[in-house]
Design a protein around this motif. Structure first.
Motif, PDB file in Angstrom:
ATOM      1  N   ALA A   1      -5.421   4.910  11.280  1.00  0.00           N
ATOM      2  CA  ALA A   1      -5.271   5.844  10.636  1.00  0.00           C
ATOM      3  C   ALA A   1      -5.780   7.227  11.381  1.00  0.00           C
ATOM      4  O   ALA A   1      -7.127   6.890  11.675  1.00  0.00           O
TER       5      ALA A   1
ATOM      6  N   SER B   1      -5.300  12.887   8.215  1.00  0.00           N
ATOM      7  CA  SER B   1      -4.619  12.441   7.493  1.00  0.00           C
ATOM      8  C   SER B   1      -4.653  11.690   6.755  1.00  0.00           C
ATOM      9  O   SER B   1      -6.570  11.868   5.588  1.00  0.00           O
TER      10      SER B   1
ATOM     11  N   GLN C   1       8.185  12.948  10.620  1.00  0.00           N
ATOM     12  CA  GLN C   1       6.739  13.301  10.616  1.00  0.00           C
ATOM     13  C   GLN C   1       6.818  14.605   9.274  1.00  0.00           C
ATOM     14  O   GLN C   1       5.353  14.619   8.695  1.00  0.00           O
TER      15      GLN C   1
ATOM     16  N   GLU D   1      -6.721   8.898   6.803  1.00  0.00           N
ATOM     17  CA  GLU D   1      -8.056   8.788   7.296  1.00  0.00           C
ATOM     18  C   GLU D   1      -9.168   7.944   6.880  1.00  0.00           C
ATOM     19  O   GLU D   1      -9.595   7.920   5.255  1.00  0.00           O
TER      20      GLU D   1
ATOM     21  N   ARG E   1       4.555  11.130   3.605  1.00  0.00           N
ATOM     22  CA  ARG E   1       3.594  10.346   4.537  1.00  0.00           C
ATOM     23  C   ARG E   1       2.249  10.302   4.519  1.00  0.00           C
ATOM     24  O   ARG E   1       1.655  11.374   4.589  1.00  0.00           O
ATOM     25  N   THR E   2       1.943   9.283   4.834  1.00  0.00           N
ATOM     26  CA  THR E   2       0.614   9.614   4.867  1.00  0.00           C
ATOM     27  C   THR E   2      -0.018   8.834   5.933  1.00  0.00           C
ATOM     28  O   THR E   2      -1.258   9.423   5.903  1.00  0.00           O
ATOM     29  N   LYS E   3       0.291   8.927   6.533  1.00  0.00           N
ATOM     30  CA  LYS E   3      -0.072   8.505   8.120  1.00  0.00           C
ATOM     31  C   LYS E   3      -0.518   7.416   8.726  1.00  0.00           C
ATOM     32  O   LYS E   3      -1.518   6.814   9.261  1.00  0.00           O
TER      33      LYS E   3
END
Length: 446
Positions: free
Chosen positions: A45, A49, A258, A52, A263-265
């Protein structure tokens, strides 16, 4: 069917194999898993984010295999062991490693599913053809229900081949009597179809059907039998609009964009709409949904939204953090019969303990001795949970079915006994040579 020995809303941050092994038999209603795809890549990730710090290797090597996995598969499911051996001979070595890793876990998934339960395995073209064969062995090919295709359009960039824009979901049930709520996943009717239903009464919208009706499918005498015409010379009737069209085996849903709130990436994150569809189709309110590779906890959030109980397993502690954050921001209100505090999640780093086998349970297996007249003085000494099934598997490879069970006994120290016999007697290709009464006595006394 056993009672579930794991509380609702539990996240296990641990390798999923010991966790699955600690869950009681036949107590889970639905399993969705989105495991590594064997893409030989590392996924991480991005910094900044919400996910992360999350990273996982989608890389499998033979040195990562545990010998005990292969030994257990060989003991319990020789058909699967032969399948894996064949893959090792014809495919790349890491395919064998990946499939062995998945096999030992999917055997546990099958065990913990209720007889009415289902499993959806999310994969792509990398390994779907191998996984399908593996699941046929575990669940039985008659329990294969569908290969769902999740279609998406973004990101096409290849000019040398057809762009790969779909994933595969292999849908299996444990038995013939399984949950499938087709009415919960009906497709919207086409606008052109809806326009035909211009009338409405207390039962709903309808259209008139019969000869002489402009929009009716019944156009002429050729459309009805003479007997029907004699009984109903001027019949006009009301055809009511259905709630929707029956579901198909392909789903066109956009991936997470996006600007999406969900969205958490997290690498490989799947959209909530996809999990919502699966959960509505193959479980009911109050059922328990399990995700052994829960990642950013999309399955858990979708289950919560649909008033299902849920259990997630992931190797990373980030799964626990993400599910709490997503419960806080993505679930609008507490569901009935659920905890009032939506962010309350049980974190476990130790596997559960089974409660369906008694407090003093100790695993036992049969140590067996099998002979064949073609090999005088040689005996196959092995281990199995079911010696009769093991004998049958040998018989299927012999047109004359001359394999014979000479002895079997159930022992808690089964693996040590087998090793002892192979150390005490000359052996070749897993068969030992010696006097049968001496071999049997050695097994009894060890």
């Amino acid at each position: 069917m056993s009672e579930l020995n794991v509380p609702n809303r539990t996240i296990f941050c641990k390798d999923n194999l010991p966790v699955l092994r600690g869950i009681n038999d036949s107590c889970i209603d639905l399993i969705y898993l989105d495991p590594p795809f064997n893409k030989n890549k590392v996924f991480s990730a991005p910094l900044g984010s919400s996910a992360e710090g999350t990273s996982f290797k989608d890389i499998f090597r033979e040195e990562d295999l545990k010998e005990e996995w292969l030994q257990e598969i060989a003991e319990e499911r020789p058909d699967l062991f032969h399948f894996l051996t064949a893959i090792k001979l014809v495919g790349k070595p890491y395919n064998f490693a990946y499939l062995a890793y998945m096999t030992i876990r999917l055997l546990e998934c099958f065990r913990i599913l209720k007889d009415t339960g289902s499993l959806y395995l999310h994969c792509d073209l990398t390994m779907s053809h191998y996984i399908k064969l593996m699941l046929d062995c575990i669940f039985g090919e008659n329990n294969f229900r569908n290969e769902l295709v999740w279609c998406y359009k973004d990101g096409a960039n290849s000019k040398s081949q057809y762009n790969k824009k779909h994933d595969n979901l292999l849908f299996y049930s444990k038995g013939h009597d399984y949950t499938f709520n087709y009415e919960a996943i009906l497709r919207p009717l086409a606008e052109s179809t809806v326009k035909k239903y211009r009338h409405q009464d207390s039962k709903g919208k309808y259209r008139l059907m019969g000869r002489g009706i402009v929009s009716s499918p019944i156009k002429s005498k050729r459309d009805v039998s003479p007997k029907w015409e004699q009984m109903n010379p001027e019949l006009v009737y009301r055809h009511y609009m259905k709630k929707g069209a029956l579901p198909l085996d392909w789903l066109e849903m956009p991936p997470i964009n996006q600007n999406s709130k969900e969205r958490t990436k997290y690498p490989t994150q799947k959209p909530l709409a996809l999990l919502d569809h699966i959960i509505r189709a193959s479980s009911n309110a109050g059922d328990t949904v399990l995700d052994p590779f829960c990642g950013c906890a999309t399955t858990c959030i979708a289950a919560e939204k649909q008033s299902r109980c849920w259990i997630g397993i992931d190797i990373s502690i980030k799964a626990y953090e993400l599910v709490q954050d997503r419960l806080r921001h993505e679930v609008d209100h507490p569901q009935k019969d659920f905890t009032k505090d939506r962010t309350q999640v049980n974190l476990r780093t130790d596997p559960p303990k089974r409660t369906d086998q008694g407090m003093d349970y100790q695993e036992k297996k049969f140590v067996y001795v099998i002979s064949h007249p073609k090999y005088p003085g040689e005996y196959k000494v092995g281990i199995a949970k079911d010696w009769q099934s093991r004998l049958n598997s040998y018989q299927t490879s012999d047109p004359d079915r001359q394999y014979k069970i000479e002895f079997y006994t159930e022992k808690p120290n089964f693996r040590e006994t087998e090793k002892y016999i192979h150390a005490q007697f000359q052996n070749k290709h897993e068969w030992v040579q010696g006097n049968l009464p001496e071999i049997i006595t050695a097994i009894k006394e060890h």
